[in-house]
Structure formats: structure tokens, C-alpha cells
Motif scaffolding. Structure first.
Motif, PDB file in Angstrom:
ATOM      1  N   HIS A   1       0.827  -1.213   0.000  1.00 29.45           N
ATOM      2  CA  HIS A   1       0.000   0.000   0.000  1.00 29.45           C
ATOM      3  C   HIS A   1       0.858   1.260   0.000  1.00 29.45           C
ATOM      4  CE1 HIS A   1      -3.151   2.830   1.000  1.00 29.45           C
ATOM      5  NE2 HIS A   1      -2.560   3.124   2.150  1.00 29.45           N
ATOM      6  N   GLN A   2       1.884   1.281   0.841  1.00 32.53           N
ATOM      7  CA  GLN A   2       2.707   2.475   0.967  1.00 32.53           C
ATOM      8  C   GLN A   2       3.531   2.759  -0.278  1.00 32.53           C
ATOM      9  OE1 GLN A   2       4.869   1.496   4.558  1.00 32.53           O
ATOM     10  NE2 GLN A   2       3.313   2.429   5.893  1.00 32.53           N
ATOM     11  N   ASN A   3       3.822   1.720  -1.054  1.00 31.60           N
ATOM     12  CA  ASN A   3       4.672   1.894  -2.233  1.00 31.60           C
ATOM     13  C   ASN A   3       3.902   1.870  -3.552  1.00 31.60           C
ATOM     14  OD1 ASN A   3       7.778   1.735  -1.442  1.00 31.60           O
ATOM     15  ND2 ASN A   3       6.630   0.416  -0.041  1.00 31.60           N
ATOM     16  N   ASN A   4       2.584   1.813  -3.485  1.00 31.08           N
ATOM     17  CA  ASN A   4       1.783   1.773  -4.713  1.00 31.08           C
ATOM     18  C   ASN A   4       0.540   2.636  -4.567  1.00 31.08           C
ATOM     19  OD1 ASN A   4       3.061  -0.462  -6.569  1.00 31.08           O
ATOM     20  ND2 ASN A   4       3.077  -1.299  -4.477  1.00 31.08           N
ATOM     21  N   LYS A   5       0.738   3.912  -4.274  1.00 30.18           N
ATOM     22  CA  LYS A   5      -0.383   4.838  -4.133  1.00 30.18           C
ATOM     23  C   LYS A   5      -0.777   5.459  -5.467  1.00 30.18           C
ATOM     24  CE  LYS A   5       0.367   5.802   0.733  1.00 30.18           C
ATOM     25  NZ  LYS A   5       0.512   6.831   1.792  1.00 30.18           N
ATOM     26  N   PHE A   6       0.151   5.404  -6.436  1.00 29.54           N
ATOM     27  CA  PHE A   6      -0.131   5.982  -7.746  1.00 29.54           C
ATOM     28  C   PHE A   6       0.259   4.997  -8.841  1.00 29.54           C
ATOM     29  CE2 PHE A   6       0.646   9.491  -4.842  1.00 29.54           C
ATOM     30  CZ  PHE A   6      -0.512  10.230  -5.011  1.00 29.54           C
ATOM     31  N   CYS A   7      -0.450   5.064  -9.942  1.00 32.94           N
ATOM     32  CA  CYS A   7      -0.281   4.134 -11.060  1.00 32.94           C
ATOM     33  C   CYS A   7       1.044   4.372 -11.780  1.00 32.94           C
ATOM     34  CB  CYS A   7      -1.450   4.304 -12.027  1.00 32.94           C
ATOM     35  SG  CYS A   7      -1.370   3.240 -13.475  1.00 32.94           S
TER      36      CYS A   7
ATOM     37  N   CYS B   1      -6.120   1.182 -10.698  1.00 30.35           N
ATOM     38  CA  CYS B   1      -6.036   2.615 -10.986  1.00 30.35           C
ATOM     39  C   CYS B   1      -7.428   3.135 -11.348  1.00 30.35           C
ATOM     40  CB  CYS B   1      -5.063   2.872 -12.130  1.00 30.35           C
ATOM     41  SG  CYS B   1      -4.987   4.619 -12.646  1.00 30.35           S
ATOM     42  N   LYS B   2      -7.849   4.214 -10.693  1.00 29.81           N
ATOM     43  CA  LYS B   2      -9.181   4.749 -10.961  1.00 29.81           C
ATOM     44  C   LYS B   2      -9.240   5.470 -12.306  1.00 29.81           C
ATOM     45  CE  LYS B   2      -8.865   9.336  -8.818  1.00 29.81           C
ATOM     46  NZ  LYS B   2      -9.513  10.256  -7.870  1.00 29.81           N
ATOM     47  N   GLU B   3      -8.086   5.741 -12.926  1.00 26.98           N
ATOM     48  CA  GLU B   3      -8.056   6.444 -14.209  1.00 26.98           C
ATOM     49  C   GLU B   3      -7.991   5.475 -15.396  1.00 26.98           C
ATOM     50  OE1 GLU B   3      -8.596   9.574 -14.368  1.00 26.98           O
ATOM     51  OE2 GLU B   3      -8.432   9.987 -12.231  1.00 26.98           O
ATOM     52  N   CYS B   4      -6.987   4.600 -15.417  1.00 25.35           N
ATOM     53  CA  CYS B   4      -6.803   3.727 -16.589  1.00 25.35           C
ATOM     54  C   CYS B   4      -7.201   2.283 -16.345  1.00 25.35           C
ATOM     55  CB  CYS B   4      -5.353   3.796 -17.077  1.00 25.35           C
ATOM     56  SG  CYS B   4      -4.151   2.970 -15.991  1.00 25.35           S
ATOM     57  N   GLY B   5      -7.518   1.920 -15.106  1.00 29.29           N
ATOM     58  CA  GLY B   5      -7.962   0.563 -14.818  1.00 29.29           C
ATOM     59  C   GLY B   5      -6.857  -0.443 -14.596  1.00 29.29           C
ATOM     60  N   LYS B   6      -5.606  -0.006 -14.598  1.00 32.66           N
ATOM     61  CA  LYS B   6      -4.483  -0.921 -14.358  1.00 32.66           C
ATOM     62  C   LYS B   6      -4.668  -1.630 -13.030  1.00 32.66           C
ATOM     63  CE  LYS B   6      -0.196  -2.607 -14.362  1.00 32.66           C
ATOM     64  NZ  LYS B   6       0.254  -3.676 -15.284  1.00 32.66           N
TER      65      LYS B   6
END
Length: 246
Positions: A88-94, A111-116
Motif C-alpha cells: 500500500h505504501q509503495n503503490n499509491k499511484f499508477c 487505478c481509478k483512471e486507466c484501470g491498471k
């Protein structure tokens, strides 16, 4: 809902004064919204900013040390939850588009933007017990914080089989060749997100020439002349003791 609360502060886990995982409707300490990490059924996971030091009914304990007080099930769960905190701490952004990563399940993000979609990754390593007649090869690495000796180990490289990794690591660290490589057992190693895969092997050829950048000492030891052993929580200890008793 009654839950087991796995709460961490850096490398420590919060336990009761009796040495168990806190259990109850609510966490044993007040959590800020951003300190709550994830939930897995009746398990909640959190990471707090500072250690709890003012509660007689609670204690902070290094995760590795908790092996000696928790049940085998709770220790394995504690490791899994610690890995989820790290994830969690190392994957806050896509990593693809930079969008915010949100929990999709208790153990995966999207990812809420691209769905990754993203799951916790494991750093796979091998560790090998090498025997030569009635002796075992044991080494002391620069990274060890005490005087104990362990076994040759190293991370698996991309495109490499586990057996090839054993051969390569043994050669790189000791300039020895081995044969009869056999799987022994594996162990989650949440420091922070590893999987240790244990093997046994027989000496084939060569003389010990240590990789000085990795190892400070190493030699062949007999059962009646062993150096300080690794912590019993490690698969290295299990590999060594399996040999001692056979």
C-alpha cells in the motif's frame, strides 16, 4: 464485527501485553482514516505513525521477534499483513498513467483512471544447504547483524530457473560447483516482501573462494563444531537442523 487487528509501526507489530494479536469490535488504539490500510474478512490492517508506548495492556514488538510468541497461524498472517502495508505504501499511484491506486480487493489495487490492476509482488530468493561428506558449508554475510552463520542465498534473476539460480549463486559467492539439487521447502519472508525457496545440494568441485563484497567468512563445519546458528524463525535454521538430525 469482532476482528483481529494487525497494526504496524515501521518494523514493529502491536500486540497485547500477553503477546497476542488484539481482537475486538474496534481497534485497540484510535486510528486516523489514512492509517487504515485494508481488511481481509475478519482481519483489519493498519499502519500508525508512531509507536504505542503509554499502554500497559499493549506492546510493540519487532515482526521477526513475534515468531517466538505468536501462534504459527498468526505469525504467518502477521507477515502477510505487513506485506500488504508495504504494498500500500509503495503503490499509491499508477505506474502507467500516474492516477490514484485504490483497493479493488483486500489484496489488490486498481487505478481509478486507466484501470491498471496491481497485486503485491514477491522478491523470490533461493537458499541452499551444501554438504560435503559429513560437513556443511556455512557463511557469514556482511548484512548479518550478529555473529551467526547462515547458508548461501540470493535472489532469482529474470529468465532464470530456481535450480539455475542455486548454481549461479553458489558459484558467484564461493566458486564451488554443486550437484543433486533438490527442493526442501519454502517460506514467506516478509522483510519486506520475499519468498525464500530452500534447496539441498551436494558439493561437486572447487575450493572456497568467498565473494568479499557479500561474505565476510565461510567454511565447512561438522555437526560437533557448528558456529552460531540462524534464528529458529528462518528456513536456514530448518535446513541446518534437518541435516544435524540425519
Amino acid at each position: 464485527m469482532n476482528r483481529r487487528h494487525f497494526i504496524y509501526c515501521k518494523g514493529d507489530i502491536l500486540l497485547t501485553s500477553e503477546g497476542s494479536v488484539p481482537f475486538g469490535d474496534a481497534p485497540p488504539v484510535e486510528l486516523k482514516p489514512w492509517e487504515e490500510v485494508t481488511t481481509l474478512g475478519d482481519i483489519s490492517v493498519a499502519s500508525i505513525a508512531g509507536p504505542v508506548t503509554d499502554r500497559a495492556d499493549l506492546q510493540m514488538m519487532p515482526l521477526r521477534k513475534s515468531f517466538h510468541v505468536l501462534s504459527a497461524e498468526d505469525y504467518q498472517l502477521a507477515g502477510k499483513c505487513a506485506e500488504l502495508v508495504y504494498f500500500h505504501q509503495n503503490n499509491k499511484f499508477c505506474g502507467v498513467c500516474g492516477g490514484e491506486m485504490r483497493w479493488q480487493t483486500g489484496i489488490s489495487k486498481q487505478c481509478k483512471e486507466c484501470g491498471k490492476e496491481l497485486w503485491p509482488s514477491l522478491a523470490t530468493a533461493v537458499i541452499v544447504r551444501i554438504t560435503r561428506g559429513d560437513k556443511i558449508l556455512m557463511v557469514h554475510a556482511h548484512s548479518f547483524r550478529d555473529r551467526h552463520y547462515g547458508l548461501v542465498a540470493g535472489f532469482v534473476e529474470t529468465g532464470e530457473t530456481l535450480e539455475d539460480c542455486v548454481r549461479r549463486e553458489v558459484w558467484e559467492e564461493t566458486r564451488l560447483r554443486v550437484t543433486n539439487i533438490c527442493y526442501f521447502a519454502s517460506q514467506p519472508w516478509p522483510y519486506p516482501s520475499g519468498l525464500m525457496v530452500g534447496f539441498t545440494a551436494d558439493y561437486l568441485s572447487g575450493e572456497i573462494e568467498l565473494q568479499k563484497s557479500e561474505l565476510s567468512d565461510g567454511d565447512w563445519f561438522s555437526r560437533d563444531n557448528l558456529p552460531v546458528l540462524p534464528d529458529p524463525s528462518s528456513i536456514a535454521y530448518r535446513l541446518i537442523m534437518d541435516w544435524v538430525h540425519h
